[in-house]
Design a protein around this motif. Structure first.
Motif, mmCIF file in Angstrom:
data_model
loop_
_atom_site.group_PDB
_atom_site.id
_atom_site.type_symbol
_atom_site.label_atom_id
_atom_site.label_comp_id
_atom_site.label_asym_id
_atom_site.label_seq_id
_atom_site.Cartn_x
_atom_site.Cartn_y
_atom_site.Cartn_z
ATOM 1 N N GLY A 30 -9.264 5.482 -3.895
ATOM 2 C CA GLY A 30 -8.191 4.957 -3.094
ATOM 3 C C GLY A 30 -8.541 4.021 -1.760
ATOM 4 O O GLY A 30 -8.545 2.387 -2.350
ATOM 5 N N ILE A 31 -9.687 4.631 -1.450
ATOM 6 C CA ILE A 31 -9.714 4.175 0.235
ATOM 7 C C ILE A 31 -10.738 3.507 0.313
ATOM 8 O O ILE A 31 -11.163 1.724 1.121
ATOM 9 N N LEU A 32 -11.846 3.725 -0.371
ATOM 10 C CA LEU A 32 -13.629 3.680 -0.395
ATOM 11 C C LEU A 32 -13.655 2.337 -1.394
ATOM 12 O O LEU A 32 -13.723 1.525 -1.202
ATOM 13 N N LEU A 56 -1.606 14.984 2.171
ATOM 14 C CA LEU A 56 -2.026 15.980 1.961
ATOM 15 C C LEU A 56 -2.599 16.401 3.425
ATOM 16 O O LEU A 56 -2.527 18.232 3.329
ATOM 17 N N LEU A 57 -2.168 16.410 4.435
ATOM 18 C CA LEU A 57 -2.395 17.104 5.589
ATOM 19 C C LEU A 57 -1.216 17.578 5.870
ATOM 20 O O LEU A 57 -1.392 18.407 6.664
ATOM 21 N N GLY A 58 0.144 17.082 5.957
ATOM 22 C CA GLY A 58 1.372 17.363 5.758
ATOM 23 C C GLY A 58 2.986 18.096 4.621
ATOM 24 O O GLY A 58 3.193 18.670 5.012
ATOM 25 N N LEU A 68 -4.763 1.184 2.619
ATOM 26 C CA LEU A 68 -3.015 1.608 3.003
ATOM 27 C C LEU A 68 -3.177 2.775 1.927
ATOM 28 O O LEU A 68 -2.741 3.810 2.431
ATOM 29 N N HIS A 69 -2.920 2.482 0.562
ATOM 30 C CA HIS A 69 -2.422 3.304 -0.721
ATOM 31 C C HIS A 69 -3.580 4.924 -0.414
ATOM 32 O O HIS A 69 -3.022 5.659 -0.460
ATOM 33 N N GLY A 70 -4.378 4.799 -0.133
ATOM 34 C CA GLY A 70 -5.494 6.076 -0.208
ATOM 35 C C GLY A 70 -5.079 6.920 0.799
ATOM 36 O O GLY A 70 -5.047 8.263 1.144
ATOM 37 N N THR A 71 -5.014 5.857 2.243
ATOM 38 C CA THR A 71 -4.505 7.044 3.347
ATOM 39 C C THR A 71 -3.666 7.040 2.906
ATOM 40 O O THR A 71 -3.024 8.488 3.971
ATOM 41 N N GLY A 130 0.678 -1.257 -0.023
ATOM 42 C CA GLY A 130 0.677 -0.174 -0.393
ATOM 43 C C GLY A 130 1.089 1.153 0.050
ATOM 44 O O GLY A 130 0.656 2.093 -0.852
ATOM 45 N N LEU A 131 1.835 1.200 0.840
ATOM 46 C CA LEU A 131 2.682 2.465 0.547
ATOM 47 C C LEU A 131 3.771 2.734 -0.330
ATOM 48 O O LEU A 131 3.370 3.856 -0.788
ATOM 49 N N VAL A 132 4.248 1.666 -0.996
ATOM 50 C CA VAL A 132 4.611 1.510 -2.703
ATOM 51 C C VAL A 132 3.758 2.700 -3.029
ATOM 52 O O VAL A 132 3.625 3.139 -4.281
#
Length: 554
Positions: free
Chosen positions: A50-52, A329-331, A320-323, A17-19
């Protein structure tokens, strides 16, 4: 916990998910800019879908987000809505509602099993459309690549080309060229880190410190997105047809795009996706994306492949890819403001070339003329006309041409039988003694009638599910008078996949047109050597017996 999720998969899911999220980041920003709604809309869409789509979809390892085809349709919608209302602000209600309707229609498609009909889209139509989409992406990025603002239609861009040579920004051109070079060369150094991300970061940092005067993304909102529903209730009545029209195209295209990626995921993971659930999950993702101002998307092939290759096993990997993108976005969204538009163009142009179906275009001269004509018409209509009309015209032409083809076959007195249907799996009379002796190692598939686009998906599914102990597949084509572009590519895929499993394919009874086409794209002899092609099935039995004896003693 184990009942809902097996923790042994967490490490692979987290890494995959991270990659996949890292791969998706530059594409989300670039597709957002291409859509005409800004980089942030691409990021919002990538997060929601990505998440949903991962949580509610039917493909466990699917990574979803904005894709090239969906972005091109979205950009066309944005341009049309602005033409109708006069400004982007006034057009937002139409745009958001169209995106939302597309998601709703995808859910409906899933509920009524429309996925079972998508397979009837002929290859020349999909090939022409995807190649047209690739060309649109390339053409619309020509001006941003050299630091100039661009028209929103390909025809206007082409007519405006003289300006390219008199007003171009050489600094932007250098940045764009650097991006393309890194995009293509970095994988030769390191395949682990996505080259698009390396190009985005490296060239953007270079541009920032050298302080060149080039157009940049500009300010990006930080924090969680807000609901964008204010304009939904002030849409003029004449805009509702546009909403339905674009919503339907987004739904159909997003469904095709996602299900094609699901098939790739199945082949990589040896699993079977749920098509209807996948469409429902994609629809939910696109609905929520619309409500927060994100562009629509679909299953992303590159992200899905990266996710699987890095250990993703369950739907948590896609979520996790979407998260990860939400965390960005937040950081880090404020840093994205400094990315030059020429850098995004340098990422999108190679993607445009990847979307173009070079295989289909390469074989235009040797495919049946009807298929080639359909492909070219759809390609040109997609690139320089209406995306919506292109698909409708292509399917209509393909259906009409197939009816004519079937009529021609009938007039020549050929046996058509059920259209490309299997004549059961019971052995034919001339196979019975051989079948009884070798049925545990040899699978004989009977084809009966033209092998055309309406049947290829079923054909592939049937052969894909043969027993793992089978060593030789015999495809009897005695009763196949004609094969089209979809059919020959399906045959090529089947034979290629089986060869990777060390299953040899034997072709028997090839008639003139199928044999000529199969040889013209080098299935014979590249995938099926000449010694594995027989005019009569009985002639193949002695070769198969020797082959099995050799394999059993090796």
């Amino acid at each position: 916990m184990a009942k809902f999720y097996d923790t042994k998969y967490f490490k692979g899911d987290f890494t995959g998910g991270l990659v996949a999220g890292i791969v998706a980041l530059p594409l989300a920003l670039a597709f957002g800019v291409q859509s005409g709604l800004g980089a942030i809309s691409g990021l919002y869409g990538a997060i929601a879908i990505g998440i949903l789509a991962a949580l509610f979809g039917g493909t466990k390892t699917q990574a979803s987000g904005p894709t090239g085809p969906m972005t091109v349709v979205s950009a066309a919608l944005v341009a049309s809505a602005i033409d109708l209302t006069g400004s982007l602000e006034s057009a937002m209600g139409i745009i958001i509602l169209s995106f939302f309707v597309g998601g709703v229609l995808q859910i409906i498609f899933g509920l009524v099993n429309i996925a079972g009909y998508i397979k009837y889209f002929p290859y020349p139509v999909i090939s022409g459309f995807m190649s047209g989409v690739g060309l649109i992406i390339i053409i619309l990025q020509i001006f941003p690549f050299v630091g100039l603002d661009s028209a929103k239609s390909t025809i206007k861009v082409m007519s405006d080309l003289p300006r390219l040579f008199t007003e171009f920004n050489w600094q932007a051109l250098v940045l764009g060229a650097m991006t393309v070079i890194i995009y293509y060369l970095f994988p030769k150094i390191n395949k682990t880190v996505p080259s698009a991300l390396v190009a985005l970061i490296a060239v953007s940092i270079f541009s920032y410190f050298i302080n060149w005067d080039v157009p940049i993304i500009g300010e990006i909102p930080s924090g969680l997105p807000s609901l964008q529903i204010d304009g939904l209730f002030s849409i003029d009545s004449e805009a509702y047809f546009m909403v339905l029209e674009y919503g339907l195209v987004l739904a159909v295209l997003g469904s095709i795009d996602s299900l094609l990626t699901s098939v790739i995921a199945d082949n990589m993971t040896k699993t079977k996706h749920n098509s209807n659930r996948e469409l429902i999950g994609q629809g939910i993702g696109n609905m929520v994306a619309a409500l927060i101002g994100g562009i629509p998307g679909a299953g992303a092939t590159k992200g899905t492949v990266v996710n699987i290759n890095n250990g993703g096993k369950t739907r948590l990997s896609g979520a996790l890819h979407g998260t990860f993108l939400l965390a960005v976005l937040l950081g880090l969204s404020s840093l994205a403001a400094y990315i030059p538009l020429a850098v995004l163009a340098g990422i999108l142009i190679p993607i445009g070339f990847k979307i173009i179906d070079t295989r289909g275009l390469k074989h235009i001269k040797i495919m049946p003329k009807a298929d080639s004509v359909v492909l070219i018409i759809v390609l040109l209509w997609t690139t320089f006309g209406s995306l919506i009309q292109a698909v409708g015209i292509g399917v209509t032409l393909a259906a009409l041409l197939f009816m004519k083809r079937a009529s021609d076959i009938g007039e020549k007195g050929m046996e058509v039988g059920t259209l490309a249907g299997f004549d059961g799996e019971r052995p034919w009379v001339d196979e019975e003694s051989f079948y009884e002796k070798y049925k545990d190692q040899v699978f004989i598939k009977h084809l009966n009638g033209p092998l055309f686009f309406g049947f290829t998906s079923y054909f592939q599914d049937q052969v894909k599910n043969i027993d793992e102990h089978i060593k030789v597949l015999v495809i009897r084509m005695d009763r196949v008078p004609h094969i089209d572009q979809s059919g020959v590519y399906a045959l090529e895929t089947i034979i290629f996949d089986l060869s990777n499993k060390n299953v040899k394919t034997v072709l028997t009874g090839l008639q003139e047109q199928p044999k000529r086409l199969i040889e013209s794209i080098d299935i014979i002899p590249d995938l099926v050597p000449e010694e594995q092609v027989f005019s009569e099935v009985q002639d193949s039995f002695s070769w198969i017996a020797k082959e099995l004896e050799t394999q059993n003693h090796s």
